[in-house]
Design an enzyme around this catalytic site. Structure first.
Site, PDB file in Angstrom:
ATOM      1  N   ARG A   1      75.954  11.099 -11.295  1.00 31.21           N
ATOM      2  CA  ARG A   1      74.796  11.394 -10.418  1.00 31.21           C
ATOM      3  C   ARG A   1      73.465  11.111 -11.130  1.00 31.21           C
ATOM      4  O   ARG A   1      72.495  11.865 -10.983  1.00 31.21           O
ATOM      5  CB  ARG A   1      74.804  12.862  -9.963  1.00 31.21           C
TER       6      ARG A   1
ATOM      7  N   SER B   1      74.281  18.698  -0.728  1.00 26.45           N
ATOM      8  CA  SER B   1      74.483  19.409  -2.008  1.00 26.45           C
ATOM      9  C   SER B   1      73.150  19.645  -2.691  1.00 26.45           C
ATOM     10  O   SER B   1      72.395  18.702  -2.903  1.00 26.45           O
ATOM     11  CB  SER B   1      75.340  18.570  -2.953  1.00 26.45           C
TER      12      SER B   1
ATOM     13  N   GLU C   1      69.943  19.187  -7.491  1.00 28.65           N
ATOM     14  CA  GLU C   1      70.324  17.771  -7.327  1.00 28.65           C
ATOM     15  C   GLU C   1      69.236  16.919  -6.657  1.00 28.65           C
ATOM     16  O   GLU C   1      68.927  15.830  -7.131  1.00 28.65           O
ATOM     17  CB  GLU C   1      71.629  17.679  -6.547  1.00 28.65           C
TER      18      GLU C   1
HETATM   19  P1  NAP Z   1      85.091  19.616  -2.907  1.00 25.14           P
HETATM   20  O1  NAP Z   1      86.110  18.649  -2.444  1.00 25.14           O
HETATM   21  O2  NAP Z   1      85.027  20.970  -2.287  1.00 25.14           O
HETATM   22  O3  NAP Z   1      85.184  19.818  -4.463  1.00 25.14           O
HETATM   23  C1  NAP Z   1      84.259  20.669  -5.143  1.00 25.14           C
HETATM   24  C2  NAP Z   1      83.848  20.000  -6.423  1.00 25.14           C
HETATM   25  O4  NAP Z   1      84.979  19.899  -7.239  1.00 25.14           O
HETATM   26  C3  NAP Z   1      83.333  18.612  -6.156  1.00 25.14           C
HETATM   27  O5  NAP Z   1      81.983  18.584  -6.377  1.00 25.14           O
HETATM   28  C4  NAP Z   1      84.160  17.700  -7.067  1.00 25.14           C
HETATM   29  O6  NAP Z   1      83.409  17.041  -8.069  1.00 25.14           O
HETATM   30  C5  NAP Z   1      85.111  18.614  -7.794  1.00 25.14           C
HETATM   31  N1  NAP Z   1      86.476  18.088  -7.581  1.00 25.14           N
HETATM   32  C6  NAP Z   1      87.329  18.408  -6.576  1.00 25.14           C
HETATM   33  N2  NAP Z   1      88.500  17.772  -6.738  1.00 25.14           N
HETATM   34  C7  NAP Z   1      88.387  17.021  -7.864  1.00 25.14           C
HETATM   35  C8  NAP Z   1      89.256  16.122  -8.533  1.00 25.14           C
HETATM   36  N3  NAP Z   1      90.488  15.870  -8.085  1.00 25.14           N
HETATM   37  N4  NAP Z   1      88.787  15.504  -9.656  1.00 25.14           N
HETATM   38  C9  NAP Z   1      87.546  15.734 -10.094  1.00 25.14           C
HETATM   39  N5  NAP Z   1      86.680  16.568  -9.500  1.00 25.14           N
HETATM   40  C10 NAP Z   1      87.098  17.212  -8.398  1.00 25.14           C
HETATM   41  O7  NAP Z   1      83.663  18.902  -2.836  1.00 25.14           O
HETATM   42  P2  NAP Z   1      82.507  18.928  -1.742  1.00 25.14           P
HETATM   43  O8  NAP Z   1      81.392  19.744  -2.262  1.00 25.14           O
HETATM   44  O9  NAP Z   1      83.046  19.156  -0.351  1.00 25.14           O
HETATM   45  O10 NAP Z   1      82.060  17.407  -1.823  1.00 25.14           O
HETATM   46  C11 NAP Z   1      82.964  16.364  -1.529  1.00 25.14           C
HETATM   47  C12 NAP Z   1      82.570  15.168  -2.338  1.00 25.14           C
HETATM   48  O11 NAP Z   1      81.312  14.670  -1.893  1.00 25.14           O
HETATM   49  C13 NAP Z   1      82.417  15.477  -3.822  1.00 25.14           C
HETATM   50  O12 NAP Z   1      82.940  14.416  -4.564  1.00 25.14           O
HETATM   51  C14 NAP Z   1      80.928  15.601  -3.951  1.00 25.14           C
HETATM   52  O13 NAP Z   1      80.448  15.290  -5.254  1.00 25.14           O
HETATM   53  C15 NAP Z   1      80.462  14.564  -2.977  1.00 25.14           C
HETATM   54  N6  NAP Z   1      79.053  14.708  -2.632  1.00 25.14           N
HETATM   55  C16 NAP Z   1      78.164  13.906  -3.295  1.00 25.14           C
HETATM   56  C17 NAP Z   1      76.819  13.971  -3.058  1.00 25.14           C
HETATM   57  C18 NAP Z   1      75.887  13.074  -3.807  1.00 25.14           C
HETATM   58  O14 NAP Z   1      76.269  12.059  -4.357  1.00 25.14           O
HETATM   59  N7  NAP Z   1      74.669  13.445  -3.871  1.00 25.14           N
HETATM   60  C19 NAP Z   1      76.339  14.897  -2.134  1.00 25.14           C
HETATM   61  C20 NAP Z   1      77.270  15.703  -1.461  1.00 25.14           C
HETATM   62  C21 NAP Z   1      78.642  15.622  -1.742  1.00 25.14           C
HETATM   63  P3  NAP Z   1      82.584  15.676  -7.872  1.00 25.14           P
HETATM   64  O15 NAP Z   1      81.286  16.128  -7.316  1.00 25.14           O
HETATM   65  O16 NAP Z   1      82.455  15.169  -9.256  1.00 25.14           O
HETATM   66  O17 NAP Z   1      83.338  14.784  -6.970  1.00 25.14           O
END
Ligand code: NAP
Length: 343
Positions: A166, A241, A337
Site C-alpha cells: 500500500r 478502509s 490509510e
Molecule cells: P478480509 O478478507 O476481512 O481480511 C482482513 C485482513 O486480513 C485483510 O486486510 C488481509 O490483508 C488479511 N488477510 C486475510 N486473508 C489473508 C491471507 N490469506 N493472506 C494474507 N492476508 C490475509 O479483508 P477486507 O478488509 O474485507 O478486505 C478485502 C481485501 O480488500 C483485502 O485484501 C484488503 O486489503 C483489500 N482492500 C484494499 C484497499 C486498498 O487498497 N486501499 C481498500 C479496501 C480493501 P491484506 O489487506 O494484506 O489483503
C-alpha cells in the site's frame, strides 16, 4: 481553449467522505497541457497545486484548502495485444473499476481481484491498491507523470515507482513532484486460475460451486463480498478502509501472541508479521459505534463512515479515539490509510 479555474469551490461533492470544505481554486485537467497551465497559475498565486482523482481516498483536513486543486480527468485507453500478453495504456482520469471490468470481459488476468475498488486509474498506483493478494504493482509496466520540477511528462518504470505494501514513491519523494497522467499495465490471457487463499473469497466461490475460477468468477465473487461488507459511498459517506494493516517485527509479534494467542496474522516475504487492523479494532468493541455522526461501519471495523457529514476536526477526533483504543489494548498504533490533505 484556456483552462477554466474556479474560485472558492465547495468540495463536499468531491470527496466521498462527505467532509464539507472549500478550496481556493479548482481546475479540471483533460490533457497534460492543462497541468502546465494550472502549475503556472498556482506558481503565480504562490499556492500548492494538488491533484485530485475521484476523492474516494482522501480526508480533507481543514475547512478551507489554500491551494489550486486539479481534478485529473485525462481519459483514453490504447491496447497492444500479443499471443502472450496484452499491454493497456490508460488515462489517469478513467474509472479504475471500468478498466477492471474491461479486462475481465477480455478474459485477461492481473487485476480481476481489484474489482469494485473505487477511484481513478491515476490514483491506483499511489497506494499500490491491493485486494485478496493481488496488487496493481504486479501488473504495472510504467507510470507516466507530469514532473512539476521540470514541467515535462516523464515515464517511471515499475522499479522507479518503489512499490511496497500500500505504498509507492508517490506518497514520499514523488508526492509534491509527480502528477500521474497515464498508467500502462501488462495483463495475461487466462482460462482458469488457482483458488484464492483469502477465506472470505474462497467461501464465496465454494458457495457458488466454483473450483477452477475464471477471471469473471473472481470478479463476480469479489463484488459480492465487497458489497456485503462495505457501504455504498453514494449512500453512506466513506473512504472504505481507513486504517492500514500493521506490519510488525517477528519479536514484537511473539510478545503479542503470548498475550493474545488467537491474533490473526500472516508472514510477509521480508520476514515480518502482518496483522489485521479490522481484528484489532473489533477487539476494542468499537465496530459499529457511531458518535455524533461519525463512526465505524457495523459490518467492517476499519471502515470509517461520516453519515453526519461532519467536518474534518470531528472525523479526525474519532479516528484518534479508535487509534488510542487499539494502542491501549495492544500497544500498536494504527496508521491512517487515506491521504490527509491539509494546506
Ligand atoms: P478480509 O478478507 O476481512 O481480511 C482482513 C485482513 O486480513 C485483510 O486486510 C488481509 O490483508 C488479511 N488477510 C486475510 N486473508 C489473508 C491471507 N490469506 N493472506 C494474507 N492476508 C490475509 O479483508 P477486507 O478488509 O474485507 O478486505 C478485502 C481485501 O480488500 C483485502 O485484501 C484488503 O486489503 C483489500 N482492500 C484494499 C484497499 C486498498 O487498497 N486501499 C481498500 C479496501 C480493501 P491484506 O489487506 O494484506 O489483503
Amino acid at each position: 481553449m484556456p483552462l477554466q479555474i474556479k474560485q472558492a469551490v465547495d468540495l463536499t461533492p468531491l470527496n466521498t467522505l462527505g467532509i464539507s470544505a472549500t478550496a481556493d481554486y479548482l481546475a479540471r485537467a483533460t490533457a497534460p497541457s492543462d497541468i502546465t497551465e494550472a502549475a503556472a497559475f498556482a506558481h503565480s498565486h504562490d499556492l500548492p497545486l494538488i491533484p485530485l482523482g475521484s476523492g474516494s481516498n482522501i480526508v480533507i483536513g481543514t475547512a478551507t484548502l489554500h491551494c489550486v486543486l486539479l481534478k485529473i480527468e485525462i481519459s483514453g485507453r490504447s491496447v497492444t495485444a500479443t499471443p502472450t500478453h496484452t499491454d493497456v495504456r490508460v488515462g489517469a482520469g478513467e474509472r479504475w473499476d471500468e478498466l477492471v471490468a474491461w479486462s475481465v470481459e477480455q478474459q485477461l488476468h492481473g487485476i480481476e481481484a481489484l474489482s469494485l475498488i473505487p477511484g481513478t486509474v491515476g490514483a491506483a498506483p499511489v497506494q499500490n491498491v491491493g485486494a485478496y493478494g493481488q496488487e496493481i504493482s504486479q501488473a504495472l509496466l510504467a507510470v507516466e507523470a507530469y514532473d512539476l520540477t521540470t514541467d515535462k511528462v516523464v515515464t517511471l518504470s515499475n522499479a522507479e515507482c518503489r512499490f511496497a505494501y500500500r505504498d509507492s514513491i508517490f506518497k514520499h519523494a514523488g508526492k509534491q513532484r509527480y502528477i500521474i497522467t497515464a498508467v500502462t499495465l501488462r495483463l495475461t490471457p487466462a482460462t482458469t486460475l488457482p483458488l484464492p487463499t483469502y477465506a472470505t473469497l474462497q467461501a464465496e466461490l465454494e458457495r457458488r460451486g466454483v473450483t477452477q475460477p475464471t477471471v469473471a468468477d473472481i470478479r463476480s465473487a469479489v463484488i459480492a463480498v465487497r458489497q456485503s461488507r462495505l457501504p455504498d459511498p453514494a449512500v453512506t459517506p466513506t473512504v472504505g478502509s481507513f486504517f492500514h494493516n500493521p506490519v510488525i517485527a517477528a519479536a514484537d509479534f511473539a510478545k503479542l501472541q503470548a498475550d493474545h494467542p488467537e491474533v490473526p496474522h500472516w508472514s510477509t516475504p521480508a520476514g515480518q508479521i502482518k496483522l489485521a487492523a479490522a481484528w484489532l479494532v473489533e477487539q476494542t468493541g468499537l465496530k459499529g459505534e457511531i458518535r455524533d455522526g461519525v463512526g465505524l461501519y457495523e459490518k467492517q471495523a476499519i471502515c470509517l463512515i461520516n453519515p453526519g457529514h461532519k467536518p474534518a476536526a470531528e472525523v479526525l477526533a474519532f479516528r484518534d479515539h479508535v487509534i488510542d483504543a487499539v494502542e491501549q489494548r495492544f500497544g500498536i498504533r494504527l496508521q491512517m490509510e487515506p491521504e490527509l490533505i491539509a494546506v
